[in-house]
Design an enzyme around this catalytic site. Structure first.
Site, mmCIF file in Angstrom:
data_model
loop_
_atom_site.group_PDB
_atom_site.id
_atom_site.type_symbol
_atom_site.label_atom_id
_atom_site.label_comp_id
_atom_site.label_asym_id
_atom_site.label_seq_id
_atom_site.Cartn_x
_atom_site.Cartn_y
_atom_site.Cartn_z
ATOM 1 N N SER A 96 -93.521 -38.387 58.385
ATOM 2 C CA SER A 96 -93.184 -37.393 57.362
ATOM 3 C C SER A 96 -94.116 -37.486 56.154
ATOM 4 C CB SER A 96 -91.746 -37.591 56.893
ATOM 5 O OG SER A 96 -90.858 -37.500 57.978
HETATM 6 N N1 SAH Z 1 -89.034 -40.921 59.778
HETATM 7 C C1 SAH Z 1 -90.097 -40.743 60.732
HETATM 8 C C2 SAH Z 1 -90.129 -39.312 61.192
HETATM 9 C C3 SAH Z 1 -90.575 -39.200 62.583
HETATM 10 S S1 SAH Z 1 -90.451 -37.566 63.255
HETATM 11 C C4 SAH Z 1 -91.435 -41.133 60.108
HETATM 12 O O1 SAH Z 1 -91.600 -40.985 58.896
HETATM 13 O O2 SAH Z 1 -92.319 -41.554 60.843
HETATM 14 C C5 SAH Z 1 -88.789 -37.550 63.846
HETATM 15 C C6 SAH Z 1 -88.455 -38.524 64.952
HETATM 16 O O3 SAH Z 1 -87.151 -38.180 65.415
HETATM 17 C C7 SAH Z 1 -89.369 -38.447 66.163
HETATM 18 O O4 SAH Z 1 -89.917 -39.701 66.412
HETATM 19 C C8 SAH Z 1 -88.435 -38.005 67.285
HETATM 20 O O5 SAH Z 1 -88.746 -38.579 68.546
HETATM 21 C C9 SAH Z 1 -87.084 -38.477 66.789
HETATM 22 N N2 SAH Z 1 -85.939 -37.816 67.376
HETATM 23 C C10 SAH Z 1 -85.763 -36.499 67.671
HETATM 24 N N3 SAH Z 1 -84.558 -36.289 68.224
HETATM 25 C C11 SAH Z 1 -83.931 -37.499 68.278
HETATM 26 C C12 SAH Z 1 -82.664 -37.937 68.757
HETATM 27 N N4 SAH Z 1 -81.773 -37.094 69.290
HETATM 28 N N5 SAH Z 1 -82.370 -39.247 68.650
HETATM 29 C C13 SAH Z 1 -83.252 -40.129 68.121
HETATM 30 N N6 SAH Z 1 -84.469 -39.781 67.668
HETATM 31 C C14 SAH Z 1 -84.810 -38.473 67.740
#
Ligand code: SAH
Length: 214
Positions: free
Chosen positions: A60
């Site tokens: 993010s």
């Molecule tokens: N906070 C993270 C954001 C990553 S993007 C950072 O700053 O790096 C969002 C993440 O949510 C992705 O890695 C995706 O695989 C995960 N995600 C999406 N749906 C999900 C679910 N149902 N359960 C767990 N993780 C999920």
């Protein structure tokens, strides 16, 4: 130690955009974002933008991480649930500010990479799970705070609402119609849930079930 001028500029920009809690700004200053981005983007680690990570996901934008953390109103005694570990950057920020962070990711690959980073940074108050975060973590509920870093289609997953403590706060992006996402803060009261709009955002989608990986 001389502070990286790009990092200083980023932190000032975040403060000007409404990230006011000094503890949050200090956490952002402390956690090395360059450890969480992929090699080709190293020189952009302190630019205020999201960057691609493995498995087609994104780390993010620092402003969004700062804002979500600020609006969570974290206290040291809090037990926090994060959905979407991704790179682990947001997790590492949360870990500076509260007692314990539980984080769920649907890609094992991402969860493992994040684990290595947490180890390198000696962050010992993070517990990880590879699972569908839409179901929350019922065995450990209730949580004082819940933060979802992927956009849920239309509504907040009911399991997450249930697992939020009374008096607790959840920050979650919702995609109410295709391409239109907004960040909300939900507060659980003794009577129900209050929902407050924060701002328009862009996140990867919250997807049901474990990811298939080769
Ligand atoms: N906070 C993270 C954001 C990553 S993007 C950072 O700053 O790096 C969002 C993440 O949510 C992705 O890695 C995706 O695989 C995960 N995600 C999406 N749906 C999900 C679910 N149902 N359960 C767990 N993780 C999920």
């Amino acid at each position: 130690m001389t502070a990286d001028p790009r990092k200083v500029a980023l932190i000032m920009a975040l403060r000007n955009q409404g990230v006011r809690d000094m503890r949050v700004l200090e956490a952002i200053e402390k956690v090395p974002r360059e450890l969480f981005v992929e090699q080709p983007f190293l020189d952009q680690a302190y630019a205020d933008q999201p960057l691609p990570i493995d498995c087609g996901q994104t780390i993010s934008q620092p402003f969004i991480v700062g804002l979500m953390t600020d609006r969570l109103q974290l206290e040291e005694r809090h037990k926090v649930l994060e959905i979407g570990t991704g790179s682990g950057y947001q997790t590492a920020i949360l870990a500076q500010l509260c007692r314990r962070v539980f984080t769920i990711e649907r890609y094992r690959t991402l969860s493992r990479q994040a684990e290595e980073r947490f180890r390198a940074l000696k962050l010992n108050n993070i517990t990880q799970l590879v699972a569908d975060g839409m179901k929350g973590w019922p065995q450990l509920a209730p949580f004082d705070r819940i933060i979802v870093t992927a956009a849920a289609a239309q509504e907040v997953p009911p399991a997450l609402l249930e697992q939020l403590a009374i008096g607790g706060i959840m920050i979650i992006p919702l995609e109410e119609r295709p391409g239109k996402q907004d960040l909300y803060r939900i507060t659980r009261t003794a009577k129900g849930y209050d929902q407050e709009h924060l701002l328009p955002v862009r996140f990867v989608p919250l997807v049901e079930g474990l990811a298939r990986e080769i």
